[in-house]
Design a protein around this motif. Structure first.
Motif, PDB file in Angstrom:
ATOM      1  N   SER A  24      -9.688  -9.042  -1.850  1.00 58.47           N
ATOM      2  CA  SER A  24      -8.366  -8.599  -1.401  1.00 58.47           C
ATOM      3  C   SER A  24      -7.945  -8.676  -0.182  1.00 58.47           C
ATOM      4  O   SER A  24      -8.832  -8.071   0.648  1.00 58.47           O
ATOM      5  CB  SER A  24      -8.206  -7.220  -2.242  1.00 58.47           C
ATOM      6  N   THR A  25      -6.810  -8.961   0.374  1.00 56.76           N
ATOM      7  CA  THR A  25      -6.423  -8.659   1.714  1.00 56.76           C
ATOM      8  C   THR A  25      -6.212  -7.352   2.078  1.00 56.76           C
ATOM      9  O   THR A  25      -6.444  -7.174   3.124  1.00 56.76           O
ATOM     10  CB  THR A  25      -4.917  -9.294   1.592  1.00 56.76           C
ATOM     11  N   ARG A  26      -6.291  -6.275   1.195  1.00 60.17           N
ATOM     12  CA  ARG A  26      -6.176  -4.915   1.580  1.00 60.17           C
ATOM     13  C   ARG A  26      -7.728  -3.992   1.851  1.00 60.17           C
ATOM     14  O   ARG A  26      -7.528  -3.415   2.164  1.00 60.17           O
ATOM     15  CB  ARG A  26      -5.800  -4.119   0.257  1.00 60.17           C
ATOM     16  N   GLY A  46     -10.423  -8.480   4.817  1.00 56.87           N
ATOM     17  CA  GLY A  46      -9.101  -9.150   3.903  1.00 56.87           C
ATOM     18  C   GLY A  46      -8.660 -10.178   4.843  1.00 56.87           C
ATOM     19  O   GLY A  46      -8.165 -11.149   3.866  1.00 56.87           O
ATOM     20  N   CYS A  47      -8.962 -10.262   5.950  1.00 53.92           N
ATOM     21  CA  CYS A  47      -8.343 -11.283   6.747  1.00 53.92           C
ATOM     22  C   CYS A  47      -9.135 -12.694   6.359  1.00 53.92           C
ATOM     23  O   CYS A  47      -8.509 -13.782   6.824  1.00 53.92           O
ATOM     24  CB  CYS A  47      -8.437 -10.957   8.249  1.00 53.92           C
ATOM     25  N   SER A 101      -9.172 -13.839   3.303  1.00 51.51           N
ATOM     26  CA  SER A 101      -8.513 -14.153   2.328  1.00 51.51           C
ATOM     27  C   SER A 101      -7.588 -15.265   2.851  1.00 51.51           C
ATOM     28  O   SER A 101      -6.988 -15.017   3.810  1.00 51.51           O
ATOM     29  CB  SER A 101      -8.057 -13.130   1.579  1.00 51.51           C
ATOM     30  N   SER A 144      -4.185 -13.913   3.433  1.00 57.39           N
ATOM     31  CA  SER A 144      -4.026 -12.896   4.595  1.00 57.39           C
ATOM     32  C   SER A 144      -2.622 -13.230   5.400  1.00 57.39           C
ATOM     33  O   SER A 144      -2.502 -14.484   5.399  1.00 57.39           O
ATOM     34  CB  SER A 144      -5.241 -12.804   5.355  1.00 57.39           C
ATOM     35  N   THR A 152       0.735 -18.727   5.378  1.00 52.20           N
ATOM     36  CA  THR A 152      -0.502 -18.448   5.366  1.00 52.20           C
ATOM     37  C   THR A 152      -1.502 -19.593   5.150  1.00 52.20           C
ATOM     38  O   THR A 152      -0.889 -20.691   4.798  1.00 52.20           O
ATOM     39  CB  THR A 152      -0.533 -17.515   3.821  1.00 52.20           C
ATOM     40  N   GLU A 171     -16.646 -15.028  -1.250  1.00 51.34           N
ATOM     41  CA  GLU A 171     -15.606 -14.670  -1.639  1.00 51.34           C
ATOM     42  C   GLU A 171     -15.840 -14.101  -3.164  1.00 51.34           C
ATOM     43  O   GLU A 171     -16.381 -14.992  -3.901  1.00 51.34           O
ATOM     44  CB  GLU A 171     -14.558 -15.834  -1.918  1.00 51.34           C
TER      45      GLU A 171
END
Length: 148
Positions: A7-9, A13-14, A16, A19, A32, A111
């Motif tokens: 998850s980007t959160r 997350g960067c 992903s 992001s 993106t 991932e």
């Protein structure tokens, strides 16, 4: 230690493709790496630009997976290189996330995508983790370009 991301959160997350770290590649701005990756499935067609212009990476992913669109015939052969190109440009463009990636040292990057056995590790960890592999390759490339 293994670094998991999804998850980007979350922390990392960067890493992903969702992001919000845009970049210029092939003389065009991409919001993106997901937008870029999905659009390349239809390079040279109006579909590619439609995908580039959608608001969210989730929308770009959805459009890229629609099989009503004409997928380029060499996609399976080129998709890893396209992903590598997008991920490298994203981290070359943004110093803050480049430092984040370099700070992972030699840790394994995975991932943690339960539904994806190609780009992620899959639900049972048996996936190829190609996105993680590419992030580790990009980390190596950036490490060596930093030393010059």
């Amino acid at each position: 230690m293994t670094i998991y991301f999804y998850s980007t959160r979350e922390r990392y997350g960067c890493f992903s493709n969702f992001s919000p770290h845009g970049f210029v590649l092939d003389d065009v701005y991409w919001p993106t790496s997901e937008h870029y990756f999905q659009a390349q499935k239809f390079v040279g067609t109006p579909h590619a630009d439609q995908i580039r212009q959608v608001k969210t990476p989730k929308d770009a992913a959805k459009m890229g997976r629609e099989r009503s669109r004409p997928l380029r015939p060499d996609w399976e052969q080129v998709k890893d290189d396209i992903m590598r190109k997008a991920v490298l440009r994203k981290f070359e463009t943004h110093a803050d996330i480049r430092e984040e990636l370099l700070s992972t040292g030699d840790e394994l990057i995975v991932e943690n995508a339960p539904g994806d056995y190609y780009w992620g590790c899959g639900a049972d960890g048996s996936g190829k983790n190609m996105l993680g592999q590419i992030l580790m390759e990009v980390r190596e490339i950036l490490r060596h370009s930093n030393q010059q």
